[in-house]
Design a protein around this motif. Sequence first.
Motif, PDB file in Angstrom:
ATOM      1  N   ASN A 151      28.278  17.282  13.704  1.00 22.71           N
ATOM      2  CA  ASN A 151      27.814  17.661  12.373  1.00 22.71           C
ATOM      3  C   ASN A 151      28.891  17.252  11.375  1.00 22.71           C
ATOM      4  OD1 ASN A 151      26.885  18.854  10.018  1.00 22.71           O
ATOM      5  ND2 ASN A 151      26.041  20.626  11.094  1.00 22.71           N
ATOM      6  N   ALA A 152      28.870  15.984  10.990  1.00 17.25           N
ATOM      7  CA  ALA A 152      29.933  15.396  10.172  1.00 17.25           C
ATOM      8  C   ALA A 152      30.219  16.170   8.879  1.00 17.25           C
ATOM      9  CB  ALA A 152      29.617  13.931   9.868  1.00 17.25           C
ATOM     10  N   PRO A 153      29.216  16.537   8.096  1.00 13.93           N
ATOM     11  CA  PRO A 153      29.532  17.247   6.841  1.00 13.93           C
ATOM     12  C   PRO A 153      30.242  18.578   7.058  1.00 13.93           C
ATOM     13  CG  PRO A 153      27.295  16.388   6.765  1.00 13.93           C
ATOM     14  CD  PRO A 153      27.780  16.224   8.180  1.00 13.93           C
ATOM     15  N   VAL A 154      29.838  19.329   8.070  1.00 17.24           N
ATOM     16  CA  VAL A 154      30.461  20.629   8.338  1.00 17.24           C
ATOM     17  C   VAL A 154      31.895  20.435   8.823  1.00 17.24           C
ATOM     18  CG1 VAL A 154      30.352  22.685   9.817  1.00 17.24           C
ATOM     19  CG2 VAL A 154      28.274  21.809   8.723  1.00 17.24           C
ATOM     20  N   LEU A 155      32.114  19.456   9.707  1.00 15.46           N
ATOM     21  CA  LEU A 155      33.467  19.209  10.191  1.00 15.46           C
ATOM     22  C   LEU A 155      34.357  18.682   9.064  1.00 15.46           C
ATOM     23  CD1 LEU A 155      34.949  19.688  12.802  1.00 15.46           C
ATOM     24  CD2 LEU A 155      34.480  17.319  13.443  1.00 15.46           C
ATOM     25  N   ALA A 156      33.808  17.866   8.181  1.00 15.29           N
ATOM     26  CA  ALA A 156      34.573  17.389   7.024  1.00 15.29           C
ATOM     27  C   ALA A 156      34.985  18.561   6.135  1.00 15.29           C
ATOM     28  CB  ALA A 156      33.763  16.373   6.228  1.00 15.29           C
ATOM     29  N   ASP A 157      34.088  19.514   5.935  1.00 11.73           N
ATOM     30  CA  ASP A 157      34.429  20.699   5.134  1.00 11.73           C
ATOM     31  C   ASP A 157      35.611  21.441   5.754  1.00 11.73           C
ATOM     32  OD1 ASP A 157      32.356  20.215   3.332  1.00 11.73           O
ATOM     33  OD2 ASP A 157      31.005  21.687   4.256  1.00 11.73           O
ATOM     34  N   PHE A 158      35.581  21.637   7.078  1.00  9.39           N
ATOM     35  CA  PHE A 158      36.669  22.334   7.751  1.00  9.39           C
ATOM     36  C   PHE A 158      37.986  21.603   7.544  1.00  9.39           C
ATOM     37  CE2 PHE A 158      39.593  22.416  11.315  1.00  9.39           C
ATOM     38  CZ  PHE A 158      39.928  23.758  11.350  1.00  9.39           C
ATOM     39  N   TRP A 159      38.012  20.303   7.842  1.00  9.23           N
ATOM     40  CA  TRP A 159      39.268  19.557   7.756  1.00  9.23           C
ATOM     41  C   TRP A 159      39.755  19.385   6.327  1.00  9.23           C
ATOM     42  CZ3 TRP A 159      42.774  19.230  11.210  1.00  9.23           C
ATOM     43  CH2 TRP A 159      42.432  19.370  12.556  1.00  9.23           C
ATOM     44  N   THR A 202      24.510  12.926   0.673  1.00 13.54           N
ATOM     45  CA  THR A 202      25.505  12.242   1.483  1.00 13.54           C
ATOM     46  C   THR A 202      24.777  11.447   2.561  1.00 13.54           C
ATOM     47  OG1 THR A 202      27.601  12.523   2.669  1.00 13.54           O
ATOM     48  CG2 THR A 202      25.880  14.158   3.105  1.00 13.54           C
ATOM     49  N   PHE A 203      25.479  10.515   3.178  1.00 19.37           N
ATOM     50  CA  PHE A 203      24.884   9.696   4.223  1.00 19.37           C
ATOM     51  C   PHE A 203      24.680  10.527   5.483  1.00 19.37           C
ATOM     52  CE2 PHE A 203      27.069   6.571   1.547  1.00 19.37           C
ATOM     53  CZ  PHE A 203      26.023   5.694   1.300  1.00 19.37           C
ATOM     54  N   ARG A 204      23.491  10.434   6.064  1.00 23.91           N
ATOM     55  CA  ARG A 204      23.198  11.156   7.305  1.00 23.91           C
ATOM     56  C   ARG A 204      24.168  10.702   8.395  1.00 23.91           C
ATOM     57  NH1 ARG A 204      18.997  13.915   8.879  1.00 23.91           N
ATOM     58  NH2 ARG A 204      17.678  13.139   7.188  1.00 23.91           N
ATOM     59  N   GLY A 205      24.835  11.667   9.018  1.00 21.55           N
ATOM     60  CA  GLY A 205      25.704  11.361  10.142  1.00 21.55           C
ATOM     61  C   GLY A 205      27.123  10.957   9.784  1.00 21.55           C
ATOM     62  N   TYR A 206      27.451  10.967   8.505  1.00 17.64           N
ATOM     63  CA  TYR A 206      28.795  10.563   8.083  1.00 17.64           C
ATOM     64  C   TYR A 206      29.306  11.481   6.977  1.00 17.64           C
ATOM     65  CZ  TYR A 206      27.724   6.208  10.447  1.00 17.64           C
ATOM     66  OH  TYR A 206      27.382   5.276  11.398  1.00 17.64           O
ATOM     67  N   ALA A 207      30.592  11.718   6.998  1.00 17.43           N
ATOM     68  CA  ALA A 207      31.266  12.426   5.906  1.00 17.43           C
ATOM     69  C   ALA A 207      32.742  12.072   6.006  1.00 17.43           C
ATOM     70  CB  ALA A 207      31.063  13.927   6.004  1.00 17.43           C
ATOM     71  N   GLY A 210      43.135   5.314   0.402  1.00 20.01           N
ATOM     72  CA  GLY A 210      44.412   5.743   0.953  1.00 20.01           C
ATOM     73  C   GLY A 210      44.195   6.476   2.253  1.00 20.01           C
ATOM     74  N   ARG A 211      44.809   7.627   2.371  1.00 20.21           N
ATOM     75  CA  ARG A 211      44.752   8.424   3.596  1.00 20.21           C
ATOM     76  C   ARG A 211      43.398   9.121   3.699  1.00 20.21           C
ATOM     77  NH1 ARG A 211      50.080  11.180   1.434  1.00 20.21           N
ATOM     78  NH2 ARG A 211      49.017  10.532  -0.457  1.00 20.21           N
ATOM     79  N   ARG A 212      42.648   8.799   4.793  1.00 19.48           N
ATOM     80  CA  ARG A 212      41.286   9.321   4.934  1.00 19.48           C
ATOM     81  C   ARG A 212      40.989   9.716   6.366  1.00 19.48           C
ATOM     82  NH1 ARG A 212      37.177   5.286   4.241  1.00 19.48           N
ATOM     83  NH2 ARG A 212      35.761   6.928   3.624  1.00 19.48           N
ATOM     84  N   LEU A 213      40.062  10.646   6.516  1.00 17.79           N
ATOM     85  CA  LEU A 213      39.446  10.958   7.797  1.00 17.79           C
ATOM     86  C   LEU A 213      37.949  10.764   7.612  1.00 17.79           C
ATOM     87  CD1 LEU A 213      41.194  14.335   8.777  1.00 17.79           C
ATOM     88  CD2 LEU A 213      41.842  12.035   9.462  1.00 17.79           C
ATOM     89  N   LEU A 214      37.347   9.997   8.519  1.00 14.04           N
ATOM     90  CA  LEU A 214      35.902   9.779   8.495  1.00 14.04           C
ATOM     91  C   LEU A 214      35.306  10.431   9.727  1.00 14.04           C
ATOM     92  CD1 LEU A 214      33.293   8.375   7.437  1.00 14.04           C
ATOM     93  CD2 LEU A 214      33.908   6.458   8.918  1.00 14.04           C
ATOM     94  N   PHE A 215      34.301  11.252   9.526  1.00 10.70           N
ATOM     95  CA  PHE A 215      33.603  11.921  10.614  1.00 10.70           C
ATOM     96  C   PHE A 215      32.263  11.228  10.793  1.00 10.70           C
ATOM     97  CE2 PHE A 215      36.504  14.724   8.529  1.00 10.70           C
ATOM     98  CZ  PHE A 215      37.243  15.211   9.593  1.00 10.70           C
TER      99      PHE A 215
END
Length: 150
Positions: A13-21, A58-63, A81-86
């Motif tokens: 669940n990319a959007p939820v994990l992106a929110d956490f990180w 947002t794009f389905r499956g990505y955040a 720059g510095r990024r994390l992609l889920f």
Amino acid sequence: MAVNWKLVIDSTNAPVLADFWAAALEYEVEDPSVLIEQLLAAGHLGQDAVIEHRGRKTFRGYAAIRHPEDPFDETSGIGRGRRLLFQDVPEAKTVKNRLHIDIHSEPGGLAALAARLEELGAVRVREVDKGPAGHWWVMNDPEGNEFCAT
């Protein structure tokens, strides 16, 4: 020349994990909604490729998340720059990570950091105390990915 990088993390669940990180690292969730609206209007993207999360398209499956001080593209929201992609993948996590993130606390602030991360949804797995060599918590994010609070 600046070094720009992106760490890609598989998720369910990319959007939820992106929110956490984003909260854990004090980063910002990228907002691709302007780009998505343009792509939808031009017919280059179907509605099935889009979801709404926290009131934004947002794009389905990505955040992705980015460091708040790094530059980013105003239209796409993509950091330069510095990024994390889920990215969502069909298979669940089954083994220990080969790569993990360490989140550093202020001196003497490990207990407070670990507690804050738990409030965000992390789970303490085990405490490691190597005396003068270091003291940290091994933790899991909401999807079970290991990281350390040090």
